[in-house]
Enzyme design. Structure first.
Site, PDB file in Angstrom:
ATOM      1  N   LYS A   1       0.113   4.672   6.697  1.00 19.88           N
ATOM      2  CA  LYS A   1      -0.499   5.468   5.621  1.00 19.88           C
ATOM      3  C   LYS A   1       0.034   6.891   5.668  1.00 19.88           C
ATOM      4  CE  LYS A   1      -3.303   2.074   4.604  1.00 19.88           C
ATOM      5  NZ  LYS A   1      -2.887   1.172   3.575  1.00 19.88           N
TER       6      LYS A   1
ATOM      7  N   SER B   1       0.801  -1.225   0.000  1.00 21.84           N
ATOM      8  CA  SER B   1       0.000   0.000   0.000  1.00 21.84           C
ATOM      9  C   SER B   1       0.834   1.276   0.000  1.00 21.84           C
ATOM     10  CB  SER B   1      -0.969   0.023   1.181  1.00 21.84           C
ATOM     11  OG  SER B   1      -0.278   0.223   2.381  1.00 21.84           O
TER      12      SER B   1
END
Length: 194
Positions: free
Chosen positions: A91, A47
């Site tokens: 993230k 990710s």
């Protein structure tokens, strides 16, 4: 004899207690450091490509920034997953409370965009690889309190240090050998034609 034995045992017990106390102090300091100051962490998964490797990078995470409200747009953070509290995800903060954010709803299948304002006390997080990231586009804005810390230093690619890169290097070596053999065969063919 009994008094001397007792004194010897007292010395051994005192040394044992001193060592035990020193070890306990070390683990207390380690706990405080990892919980409140900084901690190492691994960043597995695709990710955050290309910022971090999909085979895990070892990073240092600053825990003070999250507690003092110093996390801002663009920072890479560790966040307790709002869907699975046992999981911590890595993230990038894309927007803070009150910011307007426009995002691709399903980047793999369409160009449809949606715009919203991040609610008070929340942040909008996304992975750098939007095609492989499960982030705020799926579960919405995340409460600021779920931020565990801010990544401030990438130490190393964990896979590179601990083995997987050796396989990749060997594959690259084979490819180089194949290219050299191919070039030699081309040279041989061109010399025969002259």
């Amino acid at each position: 004899m009994g008094v001397k034995n007792l004194q010897a045992w007292m010395i051994i017990v005192k040394e044992g207690l001193d060592v035990t106390l020193m070890v306990a102090k070390f683990f207390c300091a380690l706990h405080v450091t990892r919980t409140y100051i900084f901690t190492p962490a691994l960043t597995p998964g695709p990710s955050m490509l290309p910022t971090f490797s999909s085979t895990s990078d070892l990073v240092l995470v600053d825990r003070i920034s999250a507690r003092t409200g110093k996390v801002g747009t663009g920072d890479v953070v560790l966040v307790r997953s709002p869907e699975n509290p046992r999981k911590v995800i890595t993230k990038r903060v894309k927007a803070m409370e009150g910011d307007s954010v426009t995002y691709l709803v399903d980047p793999s299948n369409s160009d449809r965009r949606q715009t919203l304002v991040v609610p008070k006390g929340h942040v909008w997080i996304e992975g750098d690889n939007i095609y492989e990231s499960h982030d705020s586009r799926h579960f919405g804005a995340v409460p600021y309190g779920l931020i565990q810390g801010r990544v401030f230093w990438r130490i190393t690619s964990f896979a590179y240090r601990y083995g997987q890169q050796k396989v990749l290097d060997q594959l690259e070596g084979r490819q180089c050998e194949e290219i050299l053999l191919h070039e030699e065969s081309l040279k041989g063919a061109s010399m025969e034609s002259h």
